[in-house]
Design a protein around this motif. Sequence first.
Motif, PDB file in Angstrom:
ATOM      1  N   ARG A 657      37.246  44.561  42.292  1.00  0.00           N
ATOM      2  CA  ARG A 657      38.381  44.252  43.163  1.00  0.00           C
ATOM      3  C   ARG A 657      39.528  43.616  42.388  1.00  0.00           C
ATOM      4  NH1 ARG A 657      37.065  38.777  46.773  1.00  0.00           N
ATOM      5  NH2 ARG A 657      37.562  37.308  45.109  1.00  0.00           N
ATOM      6  N   SER A 658      39.262  43.209  41.141  1.00  0.00           N
ATOM      7  CA  SER A 658      40.327  42.591  40.342  1.00  0.00           C
ATOM      8  C   SER A 658      41.270  43.671  39.824  1.00  0.00           C
ATOM      9  CB  SER A 658      39.738  41.808  39.161  1.00  0.00           C
ATOM     10  OG  SER A 658      39.247  42.699  38.164  1.00  0.00           O
ATOM     11  N   MET A 659      42.462  43.272  39.485  1.00  0.00           N
ATOM     12  CA  MET A 659      43.458  44.218  38.996  1.00  0.00           C
ATOM     13  C   MET A 659      43.082  44.739  37.606  1.00  0.00           C
ATOM     14  SD  MET A 659      46.748  41.988  40.256  1.00  0.00           S
ATOM     15  CE  MET A 659      47.962  42.988  39.429  1.00  0.00           C
ATOM     16  N   LEU A 660      42.457  43.894  36.793  1.00  0.00           N
ATOM     17  CA  LEU A 660      42.096  44.303  35.442  1.00  0.00           C
ATOM     18  C   LEU A 660      40.703  44.914  35.349  1.00  0.00           C
ATOM     19  CD1 LEU A 660      43.463  41.199  33.467  1.00  0.00           C
ATOM     20  CD2 LEU A 660      44.509  43.464  33.652  1.00  0.00           C
ATOM     21  N   LYS A 661      39.967  44.849  36.472  1.00  0.00           N
ATOM     22  CA  LYS A 661      38.606  45.402  36.514  1.00  0.00           C
ATOM     23  C   LYS A 661      37.722  44.776  35.425  1.00  0.00           C
ATOM     24  CE  LYS A 661      40.234  48.251  39.583  1.00  0.00           C
ATOM     25  NZ  LYS A 661      40.155  47.848  41.013  1.00  0.00           N
ATOM     26  N   ARG A 662      37.819  43.450  35.297  1.00  0.00           N
ATOM     27  CA  ARG A 662      37.034  42.743  34.280  1.00  0.00           C
ATOM     28  C   ARG A 662      36.344  41.547  34.912  1.00  0.00           C
ATOM     29  NH1 ARG A 662      40.647  42.130  28.879  1.00  0.00           N
ATOM     30  NH2 ARG A 662      38.555  41.866  28.000  1.00  0.00           N
ATOM     31  N   SER A 663      35.141  41.272  34.427  1.00  0.00           N
ATOM     32  CA  SER A 663      34.410  40.095  34.904  1.00  0.00           C
ATOM     33  C   SER A 663      34.981  38.835  34.268  1.00  0.00           C
ATOM     34  CB  SER A 663      32.921  40.218  34.568  1.00  0.00           C
ATOM     35  OG  SER A 663      32.337  41.301  35.259  1.00  0.00           O
ATOM     36  N   VAL A 664      34.862  37.726  34.980  1.00  0.00           N
ATOM     37  CA  VAL A 664      35.330  36.427  34.483  1.00  0.00           C
ATOM     38  C   VAL A 664      34.109  35.577  34.143  1.00  0.00           C
ATOM     39  CG1 VAL A 664      36.691  34.373  35.005  1.00  0.00           C
ATOM     40  CG2 VAL A 664      37.386  36.596  35.920  1.00  0.00           C
ATOM     41  N   PHE A 665      34.107  34.979  32.954  1.00  0.00           N
ATOM     42  CA  PHE A 665      32.958  34.217  32.478  1.00  0.00           C
ATOM     43  C   PHE A 665      33.331  32.739  32.275  1.00  0.00           C
ATOM     44  CE2 PHE A 665      32.325  38.550  30.648  1.00  0.00           C
ATOM     45  CZ  PHE A 665      31.262  38.922  31.478  1.00  0.00           C
ATOM     46  N   PRO A 666      32.324  31.858  32.195  1.00  0.00           N
ATOM     47  CA  PRO A 666      32.610  30.437  31.960  1.00  0.00           C
ATOM     48  C   PRO A 666      33.485  30.201  30.728  1.00  0.00           C
ATOM     49  CG  PRO A 666      30.326  30.696  32.623  1.00  0.00           C
ATOM     50  CD  PRO A 666      30.877  32.081  32.441  1.00  0.00           C
ATOM     51  N   GLU A 667      33.294  30.988  29.686  1.00  0.00           N
ATOM     52  CA  GLU A 667      34.081  30.807  28.466  1.00  0.00           C
ATOM     53  C   GLU A 667      35.560  31.062  28.706  1.00  0.00           C
ATOM     54  OE1 GLU A 667      31.312  32.616  28.727  1.00  0.00           O
ATOM     55  OE2 GLU A 667      29.941  31.252  27.678  1.00  0.00           O
ATOM     56  N   ASP A 668      35.868  31.953  29.661  1.00  0.00           N
ATOM     57  CA  ASP A 668      37.274  32.211  29.994  1.00  0.00           C
ATOM     58  C   ASP A 668      37.917  30.993  30.648  1.00  0.00           C
ATOM     59  OD1 ASP A 668      37.009  34.927  29.137  1.00  0.00           O
ATOM     60  OD2 ASP A 668      36.075  35.400  31.069  1.00  0.00           O
ATOM     61  N   ILE A 669      37.153  30.339  31.508  1.00  0.00           N
ATOM     62  CA  ILE A 669      37.662  29.116  32.154  1.00  0.00           C
ATOM     63  C   ILE A 669      37.820  28.012  31.109  1.00  0.00           C
ATOM     64  CG2 ILE A 669      37.312  27.499  34.053  1.00  0.00           C
ATOM     65  CD1 ILE A 669      37.509  30.583  34.741  1.00  0.00           C
ATOM     66  N   ALA A 670      36.867  27.946  30.181  1.00  0.00           N
ATOM     67  CA  ALA A 670      36.929  26.936  29.127  1.00  0.00           C
ATOM     68  C   ALA A 670      38.169  27.109  28.262  1.00  0.00           C
ATOM     69  CB  ALA A 670      35.666  27.009  28.267  1.00  0.00           C
ATOM     70  N   GLU A 671      38.523  28.345  27.965  1.00  0.00           N
ATOM     71  CA  GLU A 671      39.692  28.595  27.111  1.00  0.00           C
ATOM     72  C   GLU A 671      40.969  28.178  27.814  1.00  0.00           C
ATOM     73  OE1 GLU A 671      41.031  29.218  23.515  1.00  0.00           O
ATOM     74  OE2 GLU A 671      38.944  29.678  24.013  1.00  0.00           O
ATOM     75  N   ALA A 672      41.076  28.514  29.102  1.00  0.00           N
ATOM     76  CA  ALA A 672      42.266  28.110  29.861  1.00  0.00           C
ATOM     77  C   ALA A 672      42.349  26.592  29.963  1.00  0.00           C
ATOM     78  CB  ALA A 672      42.213  28.737  31.252  1.00  0.00           C
ATOM     79  N   LEU A 697      46.275  39.874  43.381  1.00  0.00           N
ATOM     80  CA  LEU A 697      47.659  39.853  43.854  1.00  0.00           C
ATOM     81  C   LEU A 697      47.905  38.772  44.897  1.00  0.00           C
ATOM     82  CD1 LEU A 697      50.473  41.104  43.862  1.00  0.00           C
ATOM     83  CD2 LEU A 697      49.653  42.766  45.565  1.00  0.00           C
ATOM     84  N   ALA A 698      46.954  38.574  45.791  1.00  0.00           N
ATOM     85  CA  ALA A 698      47.133  37.588  46.858  1.00  0.00           C
ATOM     86  C   ALA A 698      47.197  36.169  46.320  1.00  0.00           C
ATOM     87  CB  ALA A 698      45.997  37.711  47.874  1.00  0.00           C
ATOM     88  N   ALA A 699      46.618  35.953  45.136  1.00  0.00           N
ATOM     89  CA  ALA A 699      46.564  34.597  44.568  1.00  0.00           C
ATOM     90  C   ALA A 699      47.709  34.317  43.609  1.00  0.00           C
ATOM     91  CB  ALA A 699      45.230  34.375  43.871  1.00  0.00           C
TER      92      ALA A 699
END
Length: 702
Positions: A657-672, A697-699
């Motif tokens: 359902r994401s625009m990039l069609k990619r999963s989000v992982f804990p490491e991604d949150i850590a980098e941000a 898009l809604a967010a």
Amino acid sequence: MTSTHAPAPFPTWNQSHAATLDASGLLLYRSNLLGSDLRITNYGGGNTSAKIVQQDPLTGQDVTVLWVKGSGGDVGSMKLDGFSTLYLDKLQALQGIYRGPEHEDEMVAYLPHCTFNLNPRAASIDTPLHAYLPFAHVDHMHPDSVIAIAAMANSEALTKKIFEGTVGWLPWRKPGFELGLMLQRYQAEHPQQRGLVLAGHGLFTWGADAKSCYENTVGVIEHAQNWLAKESAAKGAASFGGVARAALPVAEQDATLAKLLPVLRGLASKTGHKLLHVDRQATVMEFVNSRDLAPLAALGTSCPDHFLRTKICPMLVEEAVYALEGKALAEALESKLVAYRAGYAAYYERCKRANSPAIRDANPVIILLPGIGMVSIAKDKATARIAGEFYVNAINVMRDANAVDTYVGLPEQEAFDIEYWLLEEAKLQRMPKAKPLVGKVSVVTGGAGGIGRAIVERQLQEGACTVLLDIDAAALDTTVAELSKKYGKDVVRGVVCDVTSEASVMAAYAQATIEFGGVDILVSNAGIASAAPIEDTTLALWNRNQSILATGYFLVGREAFRLMKAQGQGGSMVFIASKNGMVASNQAVAYCAAKAAEIQLSRSFALEGAPLGIRCNVVNPDAVIRGSKIWTGTWSQERAAANKVDEQDLEAFYRDRSMLKRSVFPEDIAEATYFFCAEHLSAKSTGNILNVDAGNLAAFTR
């Protein structure tokens, strides 16, 4: 008075293990064994050597190679790559080009020309001291008991008396080529002696093989220790002139430290962030509560290793300061620091040479708190802790020296010439650049969870010290143990904390402050998740979400804000919110409302924090399924039901359902999160929201 309890035995040589080792392995084993006991030598102090016959890779001929602990390092923890290897005959040949004591520093530049087998480990300034003694195995240690003898007013006579002529004595001279020649000449004139005491410095001992060298070293130290204990007992004098005050109750100590340390740390960090280490062991308490505290502290330390890490003398804070609050406390501590810095600057001006390096940070390293203990300050936790350990060595030396004779510190000019030695400056200049978060303290709530742990690891990789707060004690213990093993025990702490309890949160910050001195970074990450249709949302479920996700974020944020304000060095807060704080999800009213509250709360912190340099930003994850603890329990089932998909297809659902069609992982949150934590990356960002959701898009925030 020295303790009447029998001291613990020194580490025992394991001959069965030693029999399995080659010559270099035996040297390493001996070194590590000596360094495993702080009574033998302090961290990083002293060095060991062995003269080993090896085949020259250039000629194929057998040559004698000096293996000696290289520059830096610690004998207790070093590996084989910590040794320099040098041709002994080339080291001997250097005596032929030596131009005299006034030129001895230039000899250091010749040491690389003596390197055997292209070994990259830089040779220590102490290399000639080992090379020019005619023994196969040599130890140079800094035991408190022998340094106490070396720091006595009547050191030479007492050395002769204590060791009955079997151990020699040399007057103070800074380490280097000339001292190596002095040792060589003295030993040649006294071939039957088993060791040498260097005044104000330490001990040299030797042996024909690794085992006999070790046993000789330990034997000399043990003899000194026993003689001092016996003599002190016979004199019956109280240590440090006796007790002048009682230690404060522990609870009062903790409360005072929690109040003082952030202010002290902030004032001392104006030249760069620093970390603190508190030491309240019995030896320290005996010293800070004694009658002779002030005059002994003013004398400074003796052994070069001591004052290189502790400065010429400590700063003493009077007990009257403890009762002060707010502005009055800050003014009192600033006055103490101003006076100390002025005194240090005057010391520099009195002693500087024409070619001395520029004055370094004039703040104290050691701060003595009567009734409470000792605080050491440095750019990182390990350096602060080790500086404290060195001052404990100095305390032991002062106690034992004064119990038998009179303690004398190193003359001021000699101390300066070591501290501002050009060779020491060159070593400092070779140090690698510090990582971005060195000197920073971070608190991460929910630190034992998947996202929390990833955030902590990212910070640790960049040099931060991190305090993990979590309500799950078992998970916290496991996580802290694993991270400590990976990154070192100095930089990780865990505190069980319920973020919904004001008392629990305040206690957690007090503990973090006592551990490191304050807080620079807060990552508010503790969370839960719940789902239910509005009509099925109970008040209990609503309150639970508000309590953890809104009230909890307020409490941990408020306490961090208070500490950062007291420190006066700014700070960074990052709230881990959610996509649901921007756009509602079906059947998650309690969760969505609480997450929206987090975002608005962060804006309030950003608004009030800006004049103080305190930044507050938000990271909005979405659908972090792998590794996130919120998906345990019923949340996964509930979200699958709400989105009308099978539970095992939930990750694919969120990804697709994401625009990039990619999963989000804990490491991604850590980098941000790291981006907002790091001043060099985001110093001009506050009140911002960074979505890490692979595109929703809604967010969109605008």
